[in-house]
Design a protein around this motif. Sequence first.
Motif, PDB file in Angstrom:
ATOM      1  N   LYS A 416       0.833  -1.203   0.000  1.00 42.07           N
ATOM      2  CA  LYS A 416       0.000   0.000   0.000  1.00 42.07           C
ATOM      3  C   LYS A 416       0.869   1.255   0.000  1.00 42.07           C
ATOM      4  O   LYS A 416       0.539   2.263  -0.637  1.00 42.07           O
ATOM      5  CB  LYS A 416      -0.932  -0.013   1.210  1.00 42.07           C
ATOM      6  N   GLU A 417       1.995   1.213   0.714  1.00 37.48           N
ATOM      7  CA  GLU A 417       2.901   2.365   0.735  1.00 37.48           C
ATOM      8  C   GLU A 417       3.511   2.618  -0.640  1.00 37.48           C
ATOM      9  O   GLU A 417       3.697   3.761  -1.057  1.00 37.48           O
ATOM     10  CB  GLU A 417       3.996   2.132   1.777  1.00 37.48           C
ATOM     11  N   LEU A 418       3.803   1.529  -1.362  1.00 38.68           N
ATOM     12  CA  LEU A 418       4.415   1.659  -2.683  1.00 38.68           C
ATOM     13  C   LEU A 418       3.371   1.857  -3.782  1.00 38.68           C
ATOM     14  O   LEU A 418       3.741   2.160  -4.925  1.00 38.68           O
ATOM     15  CB  LEU A 418       5.235   0.409  -2.997  1.00 38.68           C
ATOM     16  N   GLY A 419       2.098   1.659  -3.459  1.00 42.83           N
ATOM     17  CA  GLY A 419       1.068   1.759  -4.483  1.00 42.83           C
ATOM     18  C   GLY A 419       1.082   0.595  -5.455  1.00 42.83           C
ATOM     19  O   GLY A 419       0.697   0.742  -6.621  1.00 42.83           O
ATOM     20  N   LYS A 420       1.509  -0.577  -4.975  1.00 47.43           N
ATOM     21  CA  LYS A 420       1.561  -1.771  -5.813  1.00 47.43           C
ATOM     22  C   LYS A 420       0.597  -2.827  -5.274  1.00 47.43           C
ATOM     23  O   LYS A 420       0.316  -2.862  -4.069  1.00 47.43           O
ATOM     24  CB  LYS A 420       2.985  -2.356  -5.853  1.00 47.43           C
ATOM     25  N   ASP A 421       0.119  -3.663  -6.170  1.00 48.42           N
ATOM     26  CA  ASP A 421      -0.742  -4.782  -5.787  1.00 48.42           C
ATOM     27  C   ASP A 421       0.112  -6.044  -5.812  1.00 48.42           C
ATOM     28  O   ASP A 421       0.508  -6.520  -6.881  1.00 48.42           O
ATOM     29  CB  ASP A 421      -1.918  -4.895  -6.762  1.00 48.42           C
ATOM     30  N   ILE A 422       0.406  -6.576  -4.616  1.00 51.58           N
ATOM     31  CA  ILE A 422       1.340  -7.699  -4.501  1.00 51.58           C
ATOM     32  C   ILE A 422       0.695  -8.795  -3.669  1.00 51.58           C
ATOM     33  O   ILE A 422       0.122  -8.543  -2.605  1.00 51.58           O
ATOM     34  CB  ILE A 422       2.672  -7.254  -3.856  1.00 51.58           C
ATOM     35  N   LEU A 464       1.823  -4.307 -16.905  1.00 51.46           N
ATOM     36  CA  LEU A 464       0.869  -4.468 -18.004  1.00 51.46           C
ATOM     37  C   LEU A 464       1.520  -4.193 -19.347  1.00 51.46           C
ATOM     38  O   LEU A 464       1.240  -4.880 -20.343  1.00 51.46           O
ATOM     39  CB  LEU A 464      -0.325  -3.537 -17.784  1.00 51.46           C
ATOM     40  N   ALA A 465       2.408  -3.196 -19.385  1.00 52.22           N
ATOM     41  CA  ALA A 465       3.097  -2.883 -20.638  1.00 52.22           C
ATOM     42  C   ALA A 465       4.011  -4.026 -21.063  1.00 52.22           C
ATOM     43  O   ALA A 465       4.252  -4.217 -22.268  1.00 52.22           O
ATOM     44  CB  ALA A 465       3.898  -1.593 -20.472  1.00 52.22           C
ATOM     45  N   ARG A 466       4.519  -4.799 -20.109  1.00 46.83           N
ATOM     46  CA  ARG A 466       5.413  -5.920 -20.423  1.00 46.83           C
ATOM     47  C   ARG A 466       4.642  -7.228 -20.606  1.00 46.83           C
ATOM     48  O   ARG A 466       5.256  -8.291 -20.733  1.00 46.83           O
ATOM     49  CB  ARG A 466       6.442  -6.090 -19.306  1.00 46.83           C
ATOM     50  N   GLY A 467       3.327  -7.158 -20.581  1.00 44.63           N
ATOM     51  CA  GLY A 467       2.519  -8.357 -20.780  1.00 44.63           C
ATOM     52  C   GLY A 467       2.386  -9.219 -19.550  1.00 44.63           C
ATOM     53  O   GLY A 467       2.070 -10.421 -19.656  1.00 44.63           O
ATOM     54  N   LYS A 468       2.601  -8.646 -18.373  1.00 47.46           N
ATOM     55  CA  LYS A 468       2.476  -9.388 -17.123  1.00 47.46           C
ATOM     56  C   LYS A 468       1.156  -9.043 -16.442  1.00 47.46           C
ATOM     57  O   LYS A 468       0.553  -8.011 -16.722  1.00 47.46           O
ATOM     58  CB  LYS A 468       3.632  -9.034 -16.169  1.00 47.46           C
ATOM     59  N   PRO A 469       0.705  -9.888 -15.505  1.00 46.80           N
ATOM     60  CA  PRO A 469      -0.465  -9.513 -14.701  1.00 46.80           C
ATOM     61  C   PRO A 469      -0.172  -8.265 -13.877  1.00 46.80           C
ATOM     62  O   PRO A 469       0.973  -8.025 -13.474  1.00 46.80           O
ATOM     63  CB  PRO A 469      -0.682 -10.733 -13.798  1.00 46.80           C
ATOM     64  N   ALA A 470      -1.204  -7.463 -13.638  1.00 46.68           N
ATOM     65  CA  ALA A 470      -1.006  -6.231 -12.870  1.00 46.68           C
ATOM     66  C   ALA A 470      -0.561  -6.541 -11.445  1.00 46.68           C
ATOM     67  O   ALA A 470       0.215  -5.781 -10.852  1.00 46.68           O
ATOM     68  CB  ALA A 470      -2.292  -5.415 -12.857  1.00 46.68           C
ATOM     69  N   LYS A 471      -1.028  -7.645 -10.901  1.00 44.67           N
ATOM     70  CA  LYS A 471      -0.654  -8.017  -9.536  1.00 44.67           C
ATOM     71  C   LYS A 471       0.657  -8.791  -9.538  1.00 44.67           C
ATOM     72  O   LYS A 471       0.807  -9.791 -10.230  1.00 44.67           O
ATOM     73  CB  LYS A 471      -1.756  -8.867  -8.886  1.00 44.67           C
ATOM     74  N   GLY A 472       1.598  -8.308  -8.746  1.00 46.33           N
ATOM     75  CA  GLY A 472       2.867  -9.007  -8.607  1.00 46.33           C
ATOM     76  C   GLY A 472       2.773 -10.138  -7.596  1.00 46.33           C
ATOM     77  O   GLY A 472       1.869 -10.173  -6.761  1.00 46.33           O
ATOM     78  N   ASP A 491      10.544 -13.374  -6.512  1.00 49.17           N
ATOM     79  CA  ASP A 491       9.513 -12.478  -7.031  1.00 49.17           C
ATOM     80  C   ASP A 491       9.459 -12.629  -8.547  1.00 49.17           C
ATOM     81  O   ASP A 491      10.388 -13.155  -9.176  1.00 49.17           O
ATOM     82  CB  ASP A 491       9.812 -11.024  -6.643  1.00 49.17           C
ATOM     83  N   ASP A 492       8.360 -12.175  -9.129  1.00 45.38           N
ATOM     84  CA  ASP A 492       8.189 -12.233 -10.580  1.00 45.38           C
ATOM     85  C   ASP A 492       8.361 -10.847 -11.191  1.00 45.38           C
ATOM     86  O   ASP A 492       7.647 -10.464 -12.110  1.00 45.38           O
ATOM     87  CB  ASP A 492       6.820 -12.816 -10.941  1.00 45.38           C
ATOM     88  N   GLY A 493       9.324 -10.099 -10.646  1.00 43.66           N
ATOM     89  CA  GLY A 493       9.567  -8.736 -11.109  1.00 43.66           C
ATOM     90  C   GLY A 493      10.448  -8.662 -12.339  1.00 43.66           C
ATOM     91  O   GLY A 493      10.520  -9.602 -13.143  1.00 43.66           O
ATOM     92  N   GLY A 494      11.161  -7.575 -12.451  1.00 51.87           N
ATOM     93  CA  GLY A 494      11.963  -7.328 -13.648  1.00 51.87           C
ATOM     94  C   GLY A 494      13.339  -7.945 -13.629  1.00 51.87           C
ATOM     95  O   GLY A 494      14.054  -7.902 -14.640  1.00 51.87           O
TER      96      GLY A 494
END
Length: 728
Positions: A416-422, A464-472, A491-494
């Motif tokens: 929530k602090e980072l504004g990411k859905d994980i 989303l731009a890289r074709g991944k799900p929005a939720k990490g 993690d399934d990050g970059g």
Amino acid sequence: MNLDAALQTFIAESRELLQNMEQALLRIEQTPDDTDTLNAIFRAAHTIKGSAGLFGLDDIVAFTHVAESVLDRVRSGQQAVDGELVAVLLASADHMTELVDSVANESALAPDVRQTGQSLMDRLRVYLGEVGTPPAVAAKLPAQYHMPHTAEGGGQVETDLWHISLRFGPDVLRNGMDPLSFIRYLGTLGDIHHIVTVFDGMPAAAAMDPESCYLGFEISFKSSADKTAIESVFDFVSDDCQIRILPPRSKITEYLLFIADMPGEELRLGEMLVRCGTLTASELQTGLAMQHAEGTEPPRPIGQVLADAQLAPSPVIAAALEKQRQVKESRSNEAHLIRVDADKLDQLINLVGELIIAGAGTTLIAQRTGASDLLEATATLSRLVEQVRDSALTLRMVQIGATFNRFQRVVRDVSKELGKDIDLVISGAETELDKTVVERIGDPLTHLVRNSMDHGIESAEVRLARGKPAKGTLKLNAYHDAGSIVIEVSDDGGGLNKERILQKATERGLVSEGATLSDQEIYNLIFEPGFSTAEVISNLSGRGVGMDVVRRNIEALRGTVDLDSSPGLGSTVRIRLPLTLAIIDGFLVGVGNAVYVIPLDMVVECIELSAADRDASDRRYLNLRGEVLPYRRLREHFEVPGPLPRRENIVVVRYGQLKVGLVVDKLMGEFQTVIKPLGKVFSQIKGVGGFTILGSGEVALILDVPGLMNQVVSSAEIQGSSSNRLPA
């Protein structure tokens, strides 16, 4: 039991309940209609409030009462569950933890803590509306089970009164409990309509013991609470006391059963029911008349009359009896579990370690004397000591799931602090390891989890731009491998940017210009002190501290940490730790006059070093059934003086996916090894993880196999084995 012991039990159980409450709140945010989870949250708050009331902890009672009222509205469907409410309740659980900690530390509440509590209470009262108290939930029973209560003058009396009969045990006062404190706390759940004190068990003054309790109470009680809540008031004394609770509007037969079961004269108990207002005189007379068969038989016990008449209790009473049976069975199961102070376990492990050393000395003496009877006795002793060792170590083994579950809250707050859905995915939670390891692994895991969320997982737009799900997705996994426990944070990050890491390392002088490094070596540069590739310093990371602390803490546990990464797919940090830090099975080897211990679970096999390999002094690897095996002489590594023996052996050890050979002079067999830490002066010696004392009283060094492997594989003497590399 004394009051201090009871208070320590309250502190331990409250902390456990608050941890469970936090996990349940995180679950209910995802599944707001899960009534079982809602009830579990409410019960946790209610139990803490009730127990705190017994000890007069007014701050905890006052705050928890407000939180409990909100939870009661949620449980009754009057308040919906949303993210904002869960956030307030999580903050409330944190504040309750601080309140419990202040009790544990015997310290007064700091002004900022009180201010935080008042602020949270104001936020909670918003959900209570104008009333500020939990809604009254009337107990509803089928009409056929209601019994109208008529007063002697024809007027109606109270029909919604509970009747509670208490007979406190004689040891209640000795156990540090005040009977009146239970009555006072009962008053927080409703109104005590009437109370009659029972002195039937009071002896003559000369025979009275001032430390014994002889009190009993008959109470009529008006409350909207359920029977479980009322029973919980007396949890601390339920094992030593006789307690009977009758719900409102019970049938006359239920009261008669109650009178028959309670100690004391039946007529006197009936009179008390009348005095309390839960039974009228006419109802009592009608019931007692059932003892006579048409007036011709002598009076019989009420219980026998009811049994002969086969009068079944109402569904309400049947349900209550079933609940009591379940509680009794639960307590029976709990009797098999006891809480043991961790220091006592540590002391037990230390004593077992000394027993192992003493047993080894006895075995050595038996071997020297050659007495067959003594050898047989020491063999039996060694076997029993080994079983005691295994049992003692099992006591310290705990599942890592509790540690993993704590990160549910970390992931929620940081995302929530980072504004990411994980999303956090946990596997291997049942994997067990030493309690000490679990306690010390929490901080390194926190650094890794926060780093993965901040640096690893991209924002929803980028994903989303890289074709991944929005939720990490962040994964925590644990499993056993080759006598060690492996913990993975992935993690399934970059993924990691190798070029960026290498550029920063070159700028800081960690790597020389034009140096050729493997991918693994580049990735592991992030564990160097002060190293960071972050462009912007945030509250979470970017200052170059944390990852070096992770490696230092892991190495202090005799473990290793390495990192794998795939560009665009994510990263995995892999921690490998020993299962225990206290006692292990070792394999003794001799080099010259020195003795070393290799952890037995890392030993794969032992082979003889051939003459051809001994003569090939220009290389340090051999062909092991088609596999390249790098090796190193311990004599050279530790600079042991003396000539080479005519015959040398290789101990093949494995750690993770890597194999290495250690060349020794003698193979001396298995040995139960008590690990003792090196002093500060010797703590930085490479390749040594501790020492132990042999049966002869001599000291043997315990080899740090992972550290030795790093040196062997990265040694300039090793040729053609660059792919067989263990990360630093």
